[in-house]
Design an enzyme around this catalytic site. Structure first.
Site, mmCIF file in Angstrom:
data_model
loop_
_atom_site.group_PDB
_atom_site.id
_atom_site.type_symbol
_atom_site.label_atom_id
_atom_site.label_comp_id
_atom_site.label_asym_id
_atom_site.label_seq_id
_atom_site.Cartn_x
_atom_site.Cartn_y
_atom_site.Cartn_z
ATOM 1 N N HIS A 11 0.471 -8.862 -13.810
ATOM 2 C CA HIS A 11 1.115 -9.494 -12.659
ATOM 3 C C HIS A 11 0.438 -9.032 -11.376
ATOM 4 O O HIS A 11 0.129 -7.855 -11.212
ATOM 5 C CB HIS A 11 2.602 -9.146 -12.620
ATOM 6 C CG HIS A 11 3.398 -10.018 -11.705
ATOM 7 N ND1 HIS A 11 3.325 -9.918 -10.331
ATOM 8 C CD2 HIS A 11 4.287 -11.010 -11.954
ATOM 9 C CE1 HIS A 11 4.136 -10.810 -9.778
ATOM 10 N NE2 HIS A 11 4.730 -11.486 -10.742
ATOM 11 N N HIS A 17 3.089 -20.161 -14.815
ATOM 12 C CA HIS A 17 3.179 -21.112 -13.687
ATOM 13 C C HIS A 17 1.789 -21.485 -13.178
ATOM 14 O O HIS A 17 1.393 -21.180 -12.047
ATOM 15 C CB HIS A 17 4.058 -20.586 -12.554
ATOM 16 C CG HIS A 17 4.022 -19.103 -12.328
ATOM 17 N ND1 HIS A 17 2.887 -18.422 -12.009
ATOM 18 C CD2 HIS A 17 5.001 -18.170 -12.396
ATOM 19 C CE1 HIS A 17 3.148 -17.140 -11.886
ATOM 20 N NE2 HIS A 17 4.434 -16.964 -12.118
ATOM 21 N N HIS A 37 9.880 -11.909 -4.046
ATOM 22 C CA HIS A 37 8.713 -11.042 -3.855
ATOM 23 C C HIS A 37 8.839 -10.168 -2.614
ATOM 24 O O HIS A 37 7.838 -9.713 -2.056
ATOM 25 C CB HIS A 37 7.435 -11.880 -3.835
ATOM 26 C CG HIS A 37 7.125 -12.454 -5.175
ATOM 27 N ND1 HIS A 37 6.527 -11.732 -6.174
ATOM 28 C CD2 HIS A 37 7.399 -13.675 -5.709
ATOM 29 C CE1 HIS A 37 6.413 -12.483 -7.258
ATOM 30 N NE2 HIS A 37 6.941 -13.657 -6.999
#
Length: 572
Positions: free
Chosen positions: A226, A279, A327
């Protein structure tokens, strides 16, 4: 002597047969039955005056010691499956697995009974004549922020949840990683009561190999990279080296800010090795503005998350607010606002609709509580399919929507299973797989199942007032059934883990009761193996206008102003 009855009477009694069309929910998608495995006149139906009774469709002599006797027979059901097609059959279940797709019954009195589908005194029966059976869905993008997600997921037909996290910590809010042995062990122990199959990603963000390997040995079924932990080329290479050595998958959320390189640098670091991109359009994160190009590579298994599915007039506004929360961004900081704006692009979201319809994007998932809704994976998939039929017309000329239906159901069943090495266990209703089965009334298809079976036992169902004289009085809502209770729950769901962790006997180490099944073949797959969704055209993105072109042709579509499977089915 045969009795001839009108087709309408047959359908009313036994459900649709070959050539009959069934509308899916309130969409404009019509499924046509391609094949019927049942013998006319020997259909099995339970109830007063019906055929499943002693000496008729139920054997008088067969005991459960006979391995051909079923534990559960789902009769006369319409099946929609990416591998089996759109068919009519009985489904036979024994020991928690599907053992037959064919004709159930009593071979002493009936013709053409499938040899291992005997109905006896040991067999439970459910009439499926006006129901649709699908394989339990698989969501590969779970942020394990709270355990209550599992109930919402299963209520939409999801029976397998793959992701990472350890509760409402900042790391879990943003990333789908369960970091390290301690957290992995605790999560296995914590999820014993959840009614779904589960797999955990370890944290893949490390440029050295040993910290990654120990997480795989601890039970991670794969590694997640990530950007919030730093998705650098060194990290990507290390995770893929471990994955190749230990036969697990790597999932990646790439570098939105292009801090350590651009898409081309990431693809160079991947170096032709198989990887599952999350995504892949980019609104959920990834190289701005052209991460969508990753879907053209044969080693990339591209997925969407459901907040952009389908593209509607509300999609853009909703995403900006979600992104700021997930985020940890601040609207008062110009750099944070610029970061958010770079990720939310109407042009690429519109193209994502079409790439799904072309079979270029292969997998659908949620991004649960981290910009996506865990209970809407199935619904959003069919909303996208309906929007594409309205805007692009039919796929093929067969006079029905069967090909489009099979393409879209593959996105949340067999394809995520293939991507993560669990297709030998789940992902379709093929013989030998776990009997994770979702039953739908056609008018509620894609929204609200009638009930969900886990390993051949009913786990969740729509249920009326438990104090009523019959099961149907209001209030009717989803309730856990016996399959989700006590030890039956641990027998009805499994953990998907690495082979290394099975060899290390983590089940005994952690004191967990659920069966642990090893993922297999994660490194041998490619885009070519994904069912009905394996197209690899050339994709380009204009860096200023964000226009997406496929093999040189500009692809775009208008946002929807309304969608099916929505307010007609929900109060809120």
């Amino acid at each position: 002597m045969a009795l001839i009855i009108p087709r309408s009477q047959y359908v009313a009694t036994y459900g649709p047969t070959v050539g009959d069309k069934v509308r899916l929910g309130d969409t404009d998608l019509w499924a046509t039955i391609e094949q019927d495995f049942l013998t006319k006149g020997d259909e099995c139906k339970f109830g007063g005056g019906k055929s499943v009774r002693d000496g008729m469709a139920q054997s008088s002599t067969a005991t459960r010691d006979n391995p051909n006797v079923l534990d559960f027979a789902l009769t006369n059901v319409m099946i929609i499956d990416a591998k089996l097609g759109i068919i009519k059959a009985d489904i036979g279940i024994r020991d928690g697995r599907i053992v037959g797709i064919g004709q159930a019954g009593n071979p002493d009195t009936m013709d053409n009974v499938t040899p291992n589908m005997i109905i006896g005194a040991s067999t439970e029966v459910h009439n499926g004549a006006h129901l649709i059976a699908t394989a339990g869905g698989i969501d590969t993008h779970i942020h394990w922020i709270c355990p209550q997600q599992a109930q919402h997921a299963i209520e939409n037909g999801i029976t397998t949840m793959i992701g990472g996290g350890s509760g409402p910590a900042d790391g879990t809010h943003a990333t789908t990683c369960t970091p390290g042995k301690f957290n992995i062990e605790r999560m296995f122990q914590a999820c014993e009561a959840l009614p779904v199959n589960i797999g955990f990603f370890g944290k893949g963000n490390c440029s050295m190999l040993e910290p990654l390997k120990e997480q795989v040995v601890a039970g991670a079924l794969g590694l997640k990279i990530h950007e919030d932990w730093g998705a650098t080329p060194a990290v990507i290479d290390a995770a893929l080296k471990v994955a190749d050595e230990m036969d697990v998958q790597v999932a990646i959320h790439t570098d939105t800010l292009n801090e350590s390189g651009f898409l081309e640098d990431t693809m160079k670091a991947i170096n032709g090795r198989v990887i599952h991109t999350f995504h892949t359009e980019g609104a959920g994160g990834g190289h701005a503005p052209d991460i969508i190009k990753a879907a053209m590579y044969p080693n990339v298994l591209p997925a969407s998350t459901n907040p952009t599915r389908p593209f509607t007039v509300n999609t853009i506004d909703e995403h900006l607010d979600m992104l700021m929360v997930c985020h940890h961004l601040d609207k008062r900081v110009p750099e944070d606002v610029a970061f958010a704006d770079s990720r939310i692009r109407p042009e690429t979201i519109a193209a994502e609709d079409i790439l799904h319809d072309m079979g270029v994007f292969s997998i659908m998932s949620s991004d649960s509580q981290a910009m996506g809704r865990v209970g809407e994976v199935v619904t959003r998939t069919w909303q996208t399919a309906d929007k594409m039929k309205a805007q692009r017309g039919a796929l093929g000329d067969e006079g029905n929507d069967n090909f489009r239906i099979k393409r879209y159901i593959a996105k949340y069943t067999i394809n995520p299973a293939i991507a993560h090495g669990i297709s030998q266990y789940v992902g379709s209703l093929e013989v030998g797989k776990l009997a994770d089965i979702v039953l739908w009334k056609p008018q509620f298809f894609g929204v609200k199942p009638e009930f969900v079976m886990k390993k051949g036992f009913i786990s969740f169902a729509k249920m009326g007032d438990p104090n009523a004289s019959i099961p149907t009085p209001q209030p009717v809502f989803y309730r856990p059934m016996f399959g989700a209770n006590a030890k039956a729950n641990t027998e009805s769901a499994v953990y998907f883990v690495s082979q290394a962790s099975v060899d290390a006997n983590i089940k005994a180490q952690y004191g967990i009761q659920k069966e642990t099944l090893a993922v297999k073949g994660c490194r041998d797959v490619g885009k070519k193996d994904l069912v009905h969704n394996n197209a690899t055209p050339e994709i380009t993105v204009d860096p200023e206008r964000y226009e997406v072109r496929v093999d040189g042709e500009h692809i775009t579509c208008e946002p929807a102003t309304k969608v099916p499977l929505a307010q007609r089915y929900f109060l809120f």
